[in-house]
Design a protein around this motif. Structure first.
Motif, short mmCIF file in Angstrom:
data_model
loop_
_atom_site.label_atom_id
_atom_site.label_comp_id
_atom_site.label_asym_id
_atom_site.label_seq_id
_atom_site.Cartn_x
_atom_site.Cartn_y
_atom_site.Cartn_z
N VAL A 1 -8.57 -8.49 -10.18
CA VAL A 1 -8.49 -8.09 -11.53
C VAL A 1 -7.65 -7.64 -11.87
O VAL A 1 -6.72 -7.29 -12.21
N CYS A 2 -8.55 -7.04 -13.60
CA CYS A 2 -8.28 -6.09 -13.88
C CYS A 2 -9.32 -5.06 -14.00
O CYS A 2 -9.96 -4.97 -13.65
N CYS A 3 -8.82 -3.09 -13.97
CA CYS A 3 -9.73 -2.58 -14.22
C CYS A 3 -9.13 -1.32 -15.17
O CYS A 3 -7.94 -1.34 -15.59
N GLN A 4 -10.23 -0.42 -15.60
CA GLN A 4 -10.08 0.70 -16.67
C GLN A 4 -9.35 1.44 -16.06
O GLN A 4 -8.42 2.80 -16.40
N LYS A 5 -10.26 2.03 -14.87
CA LYS A 5 -10.12 3.53 -14.16
C LYS A 5 -9.51 3.23 -12.87
O LYS A 5 -10.19 2.23 -11.78
N VAL A 6 -9.27 4.67 -12.04
CA VAL A 6 -8.72 4.78 -11.27
C VAL A 6 -9.61 4.12 -10.01
O VAL A 6 -9.87 3.20 -8.29
N SER A 7 -11.41 5.20 -10.18
CA SER A 7 -12.35 4.80 -9.39
C SER A 7 -12.59 3.57 -9.54
O SER A 7 -13.64 3.00 -8.27
N GLU A 8 -12.96 2.57 -10.72
CA GLU A 8 -12.95 1.48 -10.12
C GLU A 8 -12.72 0.59 -9.43
O GLU A 8 -12.79 0.09 -9.08
N ALA A 9 -11.13 0.93 -9.91
CA ALA A 9 -10.31 0.20 -8.63
C ALA A 9 -10.74 0.52 -7.77
O ALA A 9 -10.38 -0.30 -6.35
N GLU A 10 -10.92 1.54 -7.19
CA GLU A 10 -11.33 2.29 -5.68
C GLU A 10 -12.34 1.26 -5.06
O GLU A 10 -12.15 0.69 -4.15
N ALA A 11 -13.06 1.22 -5.93
CA ALA A 11 -14.27 0.74 -4.87
C ALA A 11 -14.35 -0.97 -5.22
O ALA A 11 -15.05 -1.36 -4.45
N LEU A 12 -13.21 -1.33 -6.14
CA LEU A 12 -13.15 -3.43 -6.10
C LEU A 12 -12.23 -3.51 -4.80
O LEU A 12 -12.52 -4.59 -4.14
N VAL A 13 -11.17 -2.19 -4.07
CA VAL A 13 -10.08 -2.74 -3.30
C VAL A 13 -11.64 -2.34 -2.35
O VAL A 13 -11.35 -3.21 -1.52
N GLN A 14 -12.03 -1.72 -2.27
CA GLN A 14 -13.15 -1.31 -1.18
C GLN A 14 -14.11 -2.25 -0.94
O GLN A 14 -14.82 -3.11 -0.13
N GLY A 15 -14.71 -3.09 -1.60
CA GLY A 15 -14.97 -4.46 -2.53
C GLY A 15 -14.50 -5.75 -0.94
O GLY A 15 -14.55 -6.62 -1.27
N GLY A 16 -13.03 -5.61 -1.06
CA GLY A 16 -11.88 -6.56 -0.77
C GLY A 16 -11.20 -7.14 -1.47
O GLY A 16 -10.47 -8.17 -1.33
N ILE A 17 -10.74 -6.62 -2.82
CA ILE A 17 -9.43 -7.09 -3.49
C ILE A 17 -8.82 -6.98 -3.13
O ILE A 17 -8.50 -5.15 -3.36
N GLY A 18 -8.07 -7.22 -3.05
CA GLY A 18 -6.31 -6.83 -2.63
C GLY A 18 -5.28 -7.06 -3.81
O GLY A 18 -4.57 -6.35 -3.44
N LEU B 1 -3.06 10.62 -10.22
CA LEU B 1 -2.36 9.78 -9.99
C LEU B 1 -2.41 10.14 -8.48
O LEU B 1 -1.99 9.04 -7.57
N LYS B 2 -2.44 10.92 -8.01
CA LYS B 2 -3.12 11.19 -6.12
C LYS B 2 -3.56 10.10 -5.91
O LYS B 2 -2.42 9.22 -4.40
N ARG B 3 -4.68 9.52 -6.67
CA ARG B 3 -5.36 8.76 -5.68
C ARG B 3 -5.18 7.34 -5.89
O ARG B 3 -5.14 5.87 -5.35
N LEU B 4 -4.26 7.56 -7.14
CA LEU B 4 -3.48 6.12 -7.52
C LEU B 4 -2.53 5.71 -6.61
O LEU B 4 -2.80 4.43 -5.97
N VAL B 5 -1.83 6.51 -6.36
CA VAL B 5 -0.35 5.74 -5.05
C VAL B 5 -1.60 5.68 -4.35
O VAL B 5 -1.15 4.87 -3.35
N ALA B 6 -2.04 6.83 -3.89
CA ALA B 6 -2.66 6.47 -2.84
C ALA B 6 -3.51 5.10 -2.17
O ALA B 6 -3.32 4.26 -1.67
N LEU B 7 -4.41 4.44 -3.33
CA LEU B 7 -4.69 3.06 -3.53
C LEU B 7 -3.75 1.99 -3.41
O LEU B 7 -4.34 1.22 -3.00
#
Lengths: 363, 363
Positions: free
Chosen positions: A60-77, A91-97
């Motif tokens: 998927v695409c996301c627009q924000k890091v927090s949005e991406a975090e929620a999607l990854v948490q929901g099982g999107i790889g 940026l710290k959260r981005l690379v952690a993700l």
């Protein structure tokens, strides 16, 4: 539970229409050598993303890091953040993700590339970065051609970054009303992409992927032969604003409205006026008022915080006090973002309730 | 934590300006024999409601049962639902709430009055019901005069209801730009109220209270001598749309902007353009774009889901990549409803974080 018993206002999804939209998009690009990476900003819902991926989407695409975090948490790889990410905390959260999932991000600024490189180094990984080019949307992105080449060089020469391609989304083309206008805008965008990839090639920089496209134009990016992945979001829901586009050409599928705000008539103060319990906090009006589904001569004309005023044409049968109606949102993305849950309905029976896990995830 | 370190986008409240607004409203009506019942739909935040009550407010208004539940849960003991509540599930929750706090509700329809009476009987209580009259807003409400009298009679003769007065909010007057237009609209509304209360008196029905007024007009309802309680909401925050009103008359206080969306410049693609990370999902644009605070020659001209495009005038100093800016929302109520928290700041230092407990409480 029958839909008739569901209290209002709430956000409902017609699963049959939704599933037909998923199939219709797939069918329209099948065998054309293009991959589908739907934009999750439209739905913010892992349940929906998982269904898109089950049907062949690469991620998927996301627009924000927090949005991406929620999607990854929901099982999107696999998530492309189709946007610039600026500032050390994000940026710290981005690379952690990026340690938990396949993550790529866009850049349009050399200073930002330095920051991305630093963050990737701190996390001990190599981060995929695309250059966003402005192909007519006049929003973010460097100019195509030499400026894009310079930024790609900078990424390619950063120790902890990998140049992953071009993001070339023509957002301003999506709602051009005529098919020919949309086609022309995307042909112009594709020409800019071609010019840029040719420059990259000459410079010895491999441009692995070109990403872009939305619901209004993806058939043209697909036909262009320069895009590798398309990023439509709204096709699953189809709002009033997208329905205003002309879709009159063979081979361009017309999607169905599947997303509605379920609302009750809470006041019938005059023959020509009804008031429903869904206003600005239930349906975003940034792209115009919602439309009343399945009603003739009844128009949603005005929204206040918690009220929608319906105008009833002379001779039309207005709804009764307490009657429930479906509203088609003017713009689906910010409407979904108002709700914690999507109530999924099939033939007027509730089948599931899906959390909008990334609701409010704007940072 | 310094505000400068708070990540964006987020919703921030300047506590000094907010507290001055609270005092300014109180000062403007002090000694005029009118009570203040602020509308909580603007803030949805018990922490703010408690501060309003500490300064003398008699309670709050809400628009929805779920909103009222969140406020009562947050410690508010007196709530007027300044709106009609329709449908058995909501009426059941309404009367359950009326057992926990002082609750009143509005009605504009005889069928609804029967339902209210049934619900109150089932809960074993006597419910306060006001008749909403349409004094020019053209939304909900019965016509003033005979129709209002008929509905008041119906309430007064219902075994489990108590006729508690008139709700006479002139919503359409709040944003009339000229002071004289607003004054004239409220004088017309007050005349309709007087006509109705005279009829009620003749019929032997006591009209204990007349409620109404918003931030744009409350000084005129106060001066009318027919209103008992005023219901302003936006005065605490003051958005761009309210600031477009003229406030040029002595005795009419001008409130300060206290609510902001804190945002970062995430792209500087051109000399005349910057892009910030706060779009439609961070600030509602139903009443126009946000305004950039403290910036000369920088205008927020276009919002998409997660982007705001700033236009930079020729000769103006545009913000740098990564710079943080304050945006004044176009309309505060639906903007607050996008956020789970309000970050409270005093002289650029974070002092508290208040939950927006009724965020999304629209049913």
């Amino acid at each position: 539970m029958p839909l008739a018993e569901v209290d209002t206002p709430c956000l409902i999804l017609d699963l049959d229409a939704f599933e037909r939209n998923l199939q219709r998009l797939n069918g329209s690009v099948a065998g054309r050598g293009i991959k589908v990476r739907p934009h999750a900003k439209s739905h913010k819902c892992p349940e929906i993303a998982l269904r898109q991926i089950a049907l062949g989407a690469v991620g998927v695409c996301c627009q924000k890091v927090s949005e991406a975090e929620a999607l990854v948490q929901g099982g999107i790889g696999d998530v492309l953040i189709a946007n610039e990410i600026v500032g050390a905390p994000k940026l710290k959260r981005l690379v952690a993700l990026a340690r938990r999932a396949r993550v790529a991000v866009c850049a349009d600024n050399a200073v930002n590339v330095v920051e991305l490189d630093k963050a990737a180094r701190a996390a001990g990984l190599k981060l995929d970065v695309l250059v966003e080019i402005d192909v007519g949307a006049n929003r973010c992105g460097v100019e195509p051609g030499e400026p894009a080449l310079a930024l790609a060089r900078k990424i390619a020469s950063s120790a902890n970054l990998r140049f992953a391609g071009l993001q070339a989304y023509q957002g301003a083309a999506q709602h051009l009303r005529k098919v020919e206008e949309r086609r022309a805008a995307i042909e112009a965008a594709a020409a800019q992409v071609r010019r840029t990839t040719a420059l990259l090639e000459t410079a010895g920089i491999r441009c692995e992927k070109v990403m872009g496209a939305g619901t209004g134009t993806y058939m043209f990016e697909t036909a262009s032969a320069v895009y590798h992945e398309i990023q439509p979001g709204s096709y699953i829901f189809m709002d009033v604003d997208y329905a205003r586009n002309e879709w009159t050409e063979s081979g361009i599928p017309r999607f169905e409205h599947s997303l509605f705000v379920w609302t009750t008539v809470m006041s019938r103060p005059a023959r020509d006026r009804a008031v429903v319990d869904a206003g600005l906090k239930a349906s975003s009006v940034d792209s115009g008022m919602p439309r009343v589904a399945d009603a003739i001569g009844v128009e949603y004309v005005r929204a206040s915080d918690e009220h929608g005023v319906l105008s009833i044409a002379r001779g039309a049968q207005g709804p009764m006090l307490g009657e429930k109606l479906k509203l088609i949102p003017g713009h689906c993305d910010p409407t979904v973002n108002l709700w914690d849950e999507i109530v999924c309905v099939r033939r007027e029976i509730v089948e599931a309730v899906w959390p909008v896990s990334a609701r409010g995830a704007v940072w």
